[in-house]
Design an enzyme around this catalytic site. Structure first.
Site, PDB file in Angstrom:
ATOM      1  N   GLY A   1       0.836  -1.207   0.000  1.00 20.70           N
ATOM      2  CA  GLY A   1       0.000   0.000   0.000  1.00 20.70           C
ATOM      3  C   GLY A   1       0.866   1.252   0.000  1.00 20.70           C
ATOM      4  N   HIS A   2       1.895   1.259   0.878  1.00 22.68           N
ATOM      5  CA  HIS A   2       2.807   2.410   0.906  1.00 22.68           C
ATOM      6  C   HIS A   2       3.549   2.538  -0.430  1.00 22.68           C
ATOM      7  CE1 HIS A   2       2.783   1.439   5.372  1.00 22.68           C
ATOM      8  NE2 HIS A   2       2.475   2.717   5.372  1.00 22.68           N
TER       9      HIS A   2
END
Ligand code: PAF
Length: 271
Positions: free
Chosen positions: A27-28
Site C-alpha cells: 500500500g505504501h
C-alpha cells in the site's frame, strides 16, 4: 531536511512527500509510485508519531524496520528518507496542537480521542519541515484524508493532496502495518471486515438506501466471526463525514473491528 527542500524548490524542482510511520507494505509502495509521478524530488518520511497513539495503544510495539523500509522506498524511487527523532519533532516544551473540529469527531475520532489531533499536528509539522508541493496519502485511512484536506483548506496551506485507493491482499484484506500482529486464526477472522463491507455494498447495489439496513447487514457478517468485535460500522456523507440516515449520491461505509487485540479499519464508497 528543510535546507534540502528549499534548494530543490529554488532549482525549480517539484517536491512530493509521502508521510509514513514505516513498516512499509505494498500500500505504501503504491503511494510512493504515485508520488514519484508527481515530483522531481520525492521525500518519504518515516516517523512513528507518539502524539497519535492513545495511552493503551500500540506505540511501543508498533513495527519499526528502518533499514528494510529505506531499501524498499529507495527501490520505488524515493530520493530522500526523512527519519526524525521524537525529540526533533516535539522539542521539550512543545504545546501547540492542531484540532480539526467536526470531521475529527466521529468514527475513529470517537474511539481514539486525540488521535486526529496528533495526526494533524504531525502532518502540519512535516509539511512545514519538508515544504512539499504535493503530498500523497492512502484512502484506507479515509477519515485521516478528510481531516488533512480540511486542515489544508482551513489553514491556507499550499500543498496539493492526492488520495490513493486501498491496496488489498489477494483475499481482500486491506494492507496495513498492523496486519503483522494477527495470528493465523485472527488473520482468517479479519476477512470478516472486507466481507462485511461487501455485504453492505451488495445491498446498496440491489437498491437499498436505508443506512440502518446496510449497516445491519455488514454488522451481521462480523458478528458471525467469533474473534471479531465491531467497534463501529457507519454510513456517512463522504465529504463532511456526517452520519446519514438515507444514502445520497456518495456515501462512505466505514468500519473498525477488533480482532484479538488488533484494531483494523476499512471502508468503501457507495456511489
Ligand atoms: O497514515 C499514517 O501512516 C500516519 O497517520 C501519518 C499520516 C504518517 C501521520 O503520522
Amino acid at each position: 531536511m528543510s535546507r534540502a527542500s528549499l534548494s530543490e524548490r529554488a532549482a525549480g524542482r517539484r517536491v512530493a512527500l509521502v508521510p509514513t510511520m514505516g513498516a512499509l507494505h505494498e500500500g505504501h509502495l503504491k503511494l510512493i509510485k504515485v508520488a514519484r509521478e508527481l515530483s522531481d524530488t520525492l521525500v518519504v518520511s518515516i516517523f512513528v508519531n507518539p502524539a497519535q497513539f492513545g495511552e493503551n495503544e500500540d506505540l511501543s510495539s508498533y513495527p519499526r524496520r528502518l533499514a528494510g523500509d529505506t531499501e524498499k522506498a529507495e527501490a520505488e524511487g524515493a530520493d530522500i528518507i526523512f527519519h526524525p527523532s521524537a525529540e526533533d519533532v516535539y522539542p521539550k516544551g512543545s504545546s501547540t496542537w492542531i484540532d480539526v473540529e467536526g470531521v475529527s469527531t466521529g468514527l475513529c475520532g470517537a474511539s481514539r480521542p486525540g488521535h486526529f489531533r496528533g495526526v494533524a499536528t504531525v502532518v502540519l509539522k512535516l509539511f512545514n519541515i519538508v515544504k512539499p508541493h504535493s503530498a500523497v496519502f492512502g484512502l484506507k485511512d479515509y477519515q485521516q484524508f478528510v481531516v488533512i484536506k480540511k486542515m489544508v483548506r482551513d489553514l491556507n496551506l499550499d500543498v496539493e493532496l492526492t488520495g490513493v485507493d486501498t491496496v488489498r491482499e489477494a483475499d481482500g484484506l486491506a494492507m496495513s502495518s498492523r496486519n503483522v500482529y494477527l495470528s493465523a486464526r485472527e488473520r482468517k477472522a479479519a476477512l470478516s471486515l472486507p466481507a462485511a463491507l461487501d455485504a453492505g455494498k451488495l445491498l446498496f447495489i440491489a437498491g437499498e438506501r436505508e443506512a440502518v439496513r446496510i449497516a445491519g447487514a455488514a454488522k451481521k457478517v462480523i458478528e458471525k466471526e467469533e474473534l471479531a468485535v465491531v467497534d463501529y460500522i457507519e454510513l456517512c456523507d463522504s465529504l463532511t463525514l456526517e452520519p446519514v440516515g438515507k444514502l445520497g449520491k456518495t456515501t462512505l461505509l466505514a468500519a473498525a473491528v477488533k480482532v484479538g487485540s488488533t484494531r483494523l479499519i476499512d471502508n468503501v464508497i457507495l456511489s
